[in-house]
Design a protein around this motif. Structure first.
Motif, PDB file in Angstrom:
ATOM      1  N   LEU A 205      37.107  37.054  29.830  1.00 24.96           N
ATOM      2  CA  LEU A 205      37.399  35.630  30.008  1.00 24.96           C
ATOM      3  C   LEU A 205      38.175  35.382  31.304  1.00 24.96           C
ATOM      4  O   LEU A 205      37.954  34.368  31.986  1.00 24.96           O
ATOM      5  CB  LEU A 205      38.181  35.098  28.814  1.00 24.96           C
ATOM      6  CG  LEU A 205      37.415  35.035  27.487  1.00 24.96           C
ATOM      7  CD1 LEU A 205      38.310  34.500  26.380  1.00 24.96           C
ATOM      8  CD2 LEU A 205      36.164  34.180  27.614  1.00 24.96           C
ATOM      9  N   LEU A 206      39.067  36.296  31.665  1.00 27.93           N
ATOM     10  CA  LEU A 206      39.766  36.175  32.939  1.00 27.93           C
ATOM     11  C   LEU A 206      38.790  36.254  34.100  1.00 27.93           C
ATOM     12  O   LEU A 206      38.903  35.501  35.082  1.00 27.93           O
ATOM     13  CB  LEU A 206      40.828  37.271  33.072  1.00 27.93           C
ATOM     14  CG  LEU A 206      42.106  37.098  32.262  1.00 27.93           C
ATOM     15  CD1 LEU A 206      42.962  38.361  32.341  1.00 27.93           C
ATOM     16  CD2 LEU A 206      42.907  35.900  32.762  1.00 27.93           C
ATOM     17  N   LEU A 207      37.826  37.145  33.992  1.00 25.93           N
ATOM     18  CA  LEU A 207      36.814  37.266  35.036  1.00 25.93           C
ATOM     19  C   LEU A 207      35.973  35.995  35.117  1.00 25.93           C
ATOM     20  O   LEU A 207      35.652  35.522  36.215  1.00 25.93           O
ATOM     21  CB  LEU A 207      35.933  38.485  34.768  1.00 25.93           C
ATOM     22  CG  LEU A 207      34.861  38.798  35.810  1.00 25.93           C
ATOM     23  CD1 LEU A 207      35.501  39.038  37.173  1.00 25.93           C
ATOM     24  CD2 LEU A 207      34.040  40.013  35.395  1.00 25.93           C
ATOM     25  N   CYS A 208      35.624  35.418  33.974  1.00 22.73           N
ATOM     26  CA  CYS A 208      34.856  34.167  33.955  1.00 22.73           C
ATOM     27  C   CYS A 208      35.662  33.027  34.579  1.00 22.73           C
ATOM     28  O   CYS A 208      35.106  32.188  35.312  1.00 22.73           O
ATOM     29  CB  CYS A 208      34.462  33.815  32.525  1.00 22.73           C
ATOM     30  SG  CYS A 208      33.229  34.914  31.788  1.00 22.73           S
ATOM     31  N   PHE A 209      36.964  32.988  34.304  1.00 19.58           N
ATOM     32  CA  PHE A 209      37.818  31.972  34.926  1.00 19.58           C
ATOM     33  C   PHE A 209      37.827  32.146  36.437  1.00 19.58           C
ATOM     34  O   PHE A 209      37.699  31.171  37.196  1.00 19.58           O
ATOM     35  CB  PHE A 209      39.237  32.081  34.375  1.00 19.58           C
ATOM     36  CG  PHE A 209      40.233  31.185  35.063  1.00 19.58           C
ATOM     37  CD1 PHE A 209      40.316  29.842  34.730  1.00 19.58           C
ATOM     38  CD2 PHE A 209      41.080  31.688  36.038  1.00 19.58           C
ATOM     39  CE1 PHE A 209      41.227  29.005  35.370  1.00 19.58           C
ATOM     40  CE2 PHE A 209      41.993  30.866  36.681  1.00 19.58           C
ATOM     41  CZ  PHE A 209      42.059  29.519  36.342  1.00 19.58           C
ATOM     42  N   PHE A 210      37.959  33.372  36.896  1.00 19.75           N
ATOM     43  CA  PHE A 210      37.952  33.652  38.329  1.00 19.75           C
ATOM     44  C   PHE A 210      36.636  33.204  38.964  1.00 19.75           C
ATOM     45  O   PHE A 210      36.630  32.579  40.037  1.00 19.75           O
ATOM     46  CB  PHE A 210      38.165  35.154  38.545  1.00 19.75           C
ATOM     47  CG  PHE A 210      37.924  35.613  39.956  1.00 19.75           C
ATOM     48  CD1 PHE A 210      38.862  35.360  40.943  1.00 19.75           C
ATOM     49  CD2 PHE A 210      36.767  36.285  40.288  1.00 19.75           C
ATOM     50  CE1 PHE A 210      38.649  35.784  42.258  1.00 19.75           C
ATOM     51  CE2 PHE A 210      36.535  36.714  41.588  1.00 19.75           C
ATOM     52  CZ  PHE A 210      37.484  36.462  42.571  1.00 19.75           C
ATOM     53  N   LEU A 211      35.523  33.489  38.324  1.00 18.73           N
ATOM     54  CA  LEU A 211      34.215  33.113  38.864  1.00 18.73           C
ATOM     55  C   LEU A 211      34.037  31.597  38.905  1.00 18.73           C
ATOM     56  O   LEU A 211      33.474  31.056  39.860  1.00 18.73           O
ATOM     57  CB  LEU A 211      33.103  33.753  38.031  1.00 18.73           C
ATOM     58  CG  LEU A 211      32.996  35.278  38.116  1.00 18.73           C
ATOM     59  CD1 LEU A 211      31.926  35.795  37.160  1.00 18.73           C
ATOM     60  CD2 LEU A 211      32.697  35.724  39.540  1.00 18.73           C
ATOM     61  N   SER A 212      34.523  30.900  37.885  1.00 20.64           N
ATOM     62  CA  SER A 212      34.395  29.444  37.875  1.00 20.64           C
ATOM     63  C   SER A 212      35.206  28.817  39.001  1.00 20.64           C
ATOM     64  O   SER A 212      34.764  27.862  39.652  1.00 20.64           O
ATOM     65  CB  SER A 212      34.826  28.881  36.513  1.00 20.64           C
ATOM     66  OG  SER A 212      36.210  29.081  36.285  1.00 20.64           O
TER      67      SER A 212
END
Length: 243
Positions: A205-212
């Motif tokens: 989820l942290l990676l998804c936040f970074f990508l967004s």
């Protein structure tokens, strides 16, 4: 703009979920929080660092929000600086929690790649905030200095965000190795305890936040319009020329 608001809302939701997961992880599996030199004191470290990362990501997006485009540029600069100062404060508290616990338990400091990257990004982020304050907020800063430093400030803003996600992911992995007594790839994933699943979900989820966040920064049409620049010249500007 509808697509922007969908992506932005998703990033806010992801950031909030990440903070909630860190709180749940340390409350349910690590004994909660305290400031007494025990492992409960260390639990503030991941919470503050993840919160720093989420707040930092939102501070970068201040200039991207369409409802702020009609606002004064100075007001946006102040909001950007205040949010980043709040993020820096969380980072410092997180470092104090980690160093305080290590010193109490006689554990060496700065012995892993996670600690090196994390400590470096906090120090450099502090310098970035100070230089940004001196260059963009003080009325005495000359225009040539602002113009010269602007691209450098933007570049390192994105770079520090990347370093922060690297520190978060390596920290989650390091924490699991310690608390699960050396769990490694030779152990079937289905045999890992629920705590490991929760921590792995946090990392994703942290990676998804970074990508967004990086996607919103990448999209040129979501950049704050420059009232002094024509539409044709705006299309030829470098990506991320504005926060």
């Amino acid at each position: 703009m509808k697509i922007f608001y969908v992506v932005y809302s998703l990033s806010l939701l992801l950031g909030l979920i990440c903070v909630i997961i860190v709180i749940a992880w340390n409350t349910c599996y690590r004994g909660g929080f305290a400031w007494d030199g025990t492992a409960k004191m260390f639990n503030w470290h991941p919470l503050c660092m993840v919160s720093w990362f989420v707040l930092y990501g939102n501070a970068i997006l201040v200039y991207r929000l369409p409802f702020t485009w009609s606002s004064s540029k100075m007001i946006l600069k102040l909001v950007h600086a205040i949010l980043n100062l709040g993020a820096l404060t969380l980072a410092v508290i997180g470092l104090l929690a980690a160093f305080g616990f290590h010193n109490k338990m006689h554990i060496p400091n700065l012995y892993s790649i996670h600690s090196w990257v994390g400590f470096a990004v906090v120090i450099l982020f502090s310098l970035q905030w100070l230089l940004g304050f001196l260059s963009f907020l003080l009325p005495c800063a000359p225009l040539w200095l602002r113009a010269a430093y602007k691209d450098v400030h933007v570049f390192f803003g994105i770079f520090f965000l990347t370093m922060t996600i690297a520190a978060c992911l390596s920290g989650i992995n390091e924490k699991l190795i310690f608390v699960l007594n050396g769990a490694n790839s030779s152990v079937p994933y289905k045999e890992l305890p629920p705590e490991a699943y929760l921590a792995n979900v946090l990392g994703i989820l942290l990676l998804c936040f970074f990508l967004s966040v990086t996607w919103m920064l990448y999209k040129r049409e979501w950049k704050r319009p420059n009232p002094h620049t024509s539409v044709l010249s705006e299309a030829t500007e470098p990506l991320l020329s504005e926060h």
